[in-house]
Motif scaffolding. Structure first.
Motif, short mmCIF file in Angstrom:
data_model
loop_
_atom_site.label_atom_id
_atom_site.label_comp_id
_atom_site.label_asym_id
_atom_site.label_seq_id
_atom_site.Cartn_x
_atom_site.Cartn_y
_atom_site.Cartn_z
N HIS A 106 7.19 -4.36 0.36
CA HIS A 106 5.25 -3.18 -0.21
C HIS A 106 5.78 -2.58 -0.96
CE1 HIS A 106 2.45 -7.16 -0.02
NE2 HIS A 106 3.69 -7.89 1.20
N ILE A 107 5.71 -1.66 -0.45
CA ILE A 107 6.47 -0.03 -0.78
C ILE A 107 7.26 -0.53 -2.07
CG2 ILE A 107 7.36 2.67 -0.75
CD1 ILE A 107 6.08 1.92 2.28
N LEU A 108 8.34 -0.94 -2.08
CA LEU A 108 9.72 -1.03 -2.97
C LEU A 108 9.48 -1.97 -4.41
CD1 LEU A 108 12.62 -0.96 -3.70
CD2 LEU A 108 13.01 -3.49 -2.32
N CYS A 109 8.41 -3.53 -4.18
CA CYS A 109 7.82 -3.57 -4.62
C CYS A 109 6.44 -3.23 -5.83
CB CYS A 109 6.97 -4.82 -3.89
SG CYS A 109 6.63 -6.10 -5.87
N GLY A 110 5.83 -2.09 -4.93
CA GLY A 110 4.76 -1.20 -5.76
C GLY A 110 5.81 -0.64 -7.08
N THR A 111 6.30 0.53 -6.06
CA THR A 111 6.70 1.40 -6.33
C THR A 111 7.59 0.91 -7.55
OG1 THR A 111 7.37 2.31 -4.34
CG2 THR A 111 8.69 3.47 -6.56
N GLN A 156 6.21 9.33 2.47
CA GLN A 156 6.00 10.63 3.29
C GLN A 156 4.35 11.06 2.73
OE1 GLN A 156 7.62 13.03 5.05
NE2 GLN A 156 8.92 11.25 5.57
N ASN A 157 3.93 9.89 1.56
CA ASN A 157 2.52 10.22 1.11
C ASN A 157 1.89 9.73 1.89
OD1 ASN A 157 3.22 11.45 -2.08
ND2 ASN A 157 2.77 9.52 -2.32
N ALA A 158 1.76 9.02 3.06
CA ALA A 158 1.54 8.32 4.06
C ALA A 158 -0.50 7.66 3.48
CB ALA A 158 0.90 9.58 5.09
N ARG A 159 -0.03 6.79 2.67
CA ARG A 159 -0.84 5.76 2.39
C ARG A 159 -1.32 4.81 2.98
NH1 ARG A 159 -1.35 6.60 -3.45
NH2 ARG A 159 0.63 7.18 -4.38
N ASP A 160 -2.56 4.78 3.15
CA ASP A 160 -3.42 3.35 4.11
C ASP A 160 -2.72 2.65 3.53
OD1 ASP A 160 -4.38 5.77 5.84
OD2 ASP A 160 -6.13 5.92 5.32
N VAL A 161 -2.61 0.93 4.71
CA VAL A 161 -2.74 0.22 4.19
C VAL A 161 -3.83 -1.03 4.55
CG1 VAL A 161 -1.51 -2.47 4.28
CG2 VAL A 161 -0.54 0.54 5.02
N GLN A 162 -4.57 -1.31 3.82
CA GLN A 162 -5.61 -2.48 4.07
C GLN A 162 -5.85 -3.54 4.16
OE1 GLN A 162 -9.60 -0.24 2.13
NE2 GLN A 162 -9.38 1.51 2.96
N VAL A 194 -5.45 -10.36 0.89
CA VAL A 194 -4.80 -9.74 0.33
C VAL A 194 -4.28 -8.12 0.56
CG1 VAL A 194 -5.92 -9.92 -2.24
CG2 VAL A 194 -7.23 -8.64 -0.91
N VAL A 195 -3.32 -7.70 0.76
CA VAL A 195 -3.07 -6.70 1.53
C VAL A 195 -3.29 -5.50 0.44
CG1 VAL A 195 -0.65 -6.17 3.11
CG2 VAL A 195 -1.61 -7.13 3.09
N GLU A 196 -3.18 -5.24 0.90
CA GLU A 196 -3.06 -3.16 -0.57
C GLU A 196 -2.69 -1.74 0.35
OE1 GLU A 196 -6.16 -0.91 -3.31
OE2 GLU A 196 -7.38 -2.29 -1.70
N ILE A 197 -1.58 -1.58 -0.64
CA ILE A 197 -1.18 -0.25 -0.17
C ILE A 197 -1.99 0.75 -0.87
CG2 ILE A 197 0.33 1.43 0.06
CD1 ILE A 197 2.39 -1.13 0.62
N MET A 198 -2.81 1.43 0.14
CA MET A 198 -3.80 2.20 -1.19
C MET A 198 -3.22 3.30 -2.52
SD MET A 198 -6.64 0.85 0.19
CE MET A 198 -8.12 1.72 -0.73
N GLY A 199 -3.74 3.02 -3.65
CA GLY A 199 -2.97 3.57 -5.08
C GLY A 199 -1.56 3.22 -5.47
N LEU A 200 -1.47 2.06 -4.35
CA LEU A 200 0.24 1.93 -4.86
C LEU A 200 0.24 0.58 -4.67
CD1 LEU A 200 3.25 2.37 -5.11
CD2 LEU A 200 3.80 2.35 -2.86
N ASN A 212 -0.47 2.45 8.16
CA ASN A 212 0.30 4.00 7.01
C ASN A 212 1.28 3.17 6.57
OD1 ASN A 212 0.46 7.02 6.40
ND2 ASN A 212 -1.78 6.58 6.95
N THR A 213 1.39 3.60 5.43
CA THR A 213 2.91 3.53 5.16
C THR A 213 3.79 4.75 5.99
OG1 THR A 213 2.67 5.53 3.06
CG2 THR A 213 2.46 3.32 3.25
N SER A 214 3.31 5.64 6.48
CA SER A 214 4.29 6.92 7.38
C SER A 214 4.74 6.19 8.31
CB SER A 214 2.75 8.02 7.59
OG SER A 214 2.52 7.61 8.30
N GLU A 215 4.55 5.20 9.55
CA GLU A 215 4.67 4.07 10.00
C GLU A 215 6.54 3.53 9.84
OE1 GLU A 215 2.10 1.99 12.60
OE2 GLU A 215 0.37 2.46 11.83
#
Length: 240
Positions: A106-111, A156-162, A194-200, A212-215
């Motif tokens: 999801h980080i890859l897709c969102g970025t 590294q931005n340690a974004r929460d995942v909700q 729905v899954v949200e990586i906050m801000g991404l 959290n993305t830091s994990e």
């Protein structure tokens, strides 16, 4: 209809349930509730064990069957009985690796969507590795290196995942909810998870994720290749 506990708590490793039916043809157990993920959306199924009293039943895989989840028991094991109370235990080491991997995808897709506007045309994953296809006309080393740097910055931005479960109409009012080229959500679904990586990133998704993305840890782009005129594949791997 099996209550899908993993949808609201991906970190649930053990749970209590009741056997509602036995599927002899599949050598499988159906429970009233489960934390076992049955596979889907590119994420593989869970495995683990069920225990009823002194008896332990190895679950080789979980599989969706309509509104139920089949817990397929090893062929050389017996089966419990309807009405038995059981304790289910997820193979947590495998599950957590898949949670990290799914969030990495999801980080890859969102970025990629944020930076290049490219939609996903396909994807797959195993524990700590995966691949994702995008609508790119060209793919080259400099672009891949830029994508790798950007996705690790989001780790590294340690974004929460909700996670939220929304009425279908409310969910589909969200712009760009579907990031895949084809909408894979069946028409009959009335509620959408729905899954949200906050801000991404914000997507309709049924799988399990870290909080959290830091994990996720370091994401390595290990390869890339062309799979068509407007279809480029990126392979990623995570640290153990």
């Amino acid at each position: 209809m099996t209550d899908l506990l993993y949808q609201t708590d991906s970190y649930l490793q053990t749970f209590q349930a009741v056997v509602t039916a036995i599927d002899e043809a599949n050598h499988a157990v159906i429970l009233d509730r489960t934390a076992f993920y049955p596979g889907g959306g590119g994420q593989p199924y869970d495995c683990g064990t069920l225990r009823a009293g002194a008896a332990t039943y190895p679950v080789s895989r979980a599989k969706k069957a309509g509104a139920d989840v089949l817990h397929i028991i090893d062929a050389n094991s017996s089966l419990p009985f309807p009405g038995d109370r059981i304790e289910g235990t997820i193979d947590w080491e495998r599950r957590y690796k898949l949670m990290r991997t799914h969030t990495a995808m999801h980080i890859l897709c969102g970025t990629v969507f944020r930076d290049y506007g490219a939609l996903v045309t396909g994807g797959d994953m195993d524990p700590l590795q995966g691949r994702m296809d995008f609508e790119f006309e060209t793919m080259h080393r400099e672009l891949v290196e830029a994508i790798e740097a950007a996705i690790n910055a989001e780790v590294q931005n340690a974004r929460d995942v909700q996670v939220k479960i929304l009425p279908r109409a409310e969910a589909f009012a969200i712009p760009d909810l579907i990031r895949t080229k084809i909408n894979l959500l069946p028409e009959g679904i009335e509620q959408v998870r729905v899954v949200e990586i906050m801000g991404l990133d914000l997507q309709a998704d049924g799988g399990t994720h870290v909080r959290n993305t830091s994990e996720v840890g370091r994401i390595h782009v290990t390869d890339y290749k062309s799979k068509g005129k407007i279809n480029k594949r990126i392979y990623v791997q995570l640290d153990v």
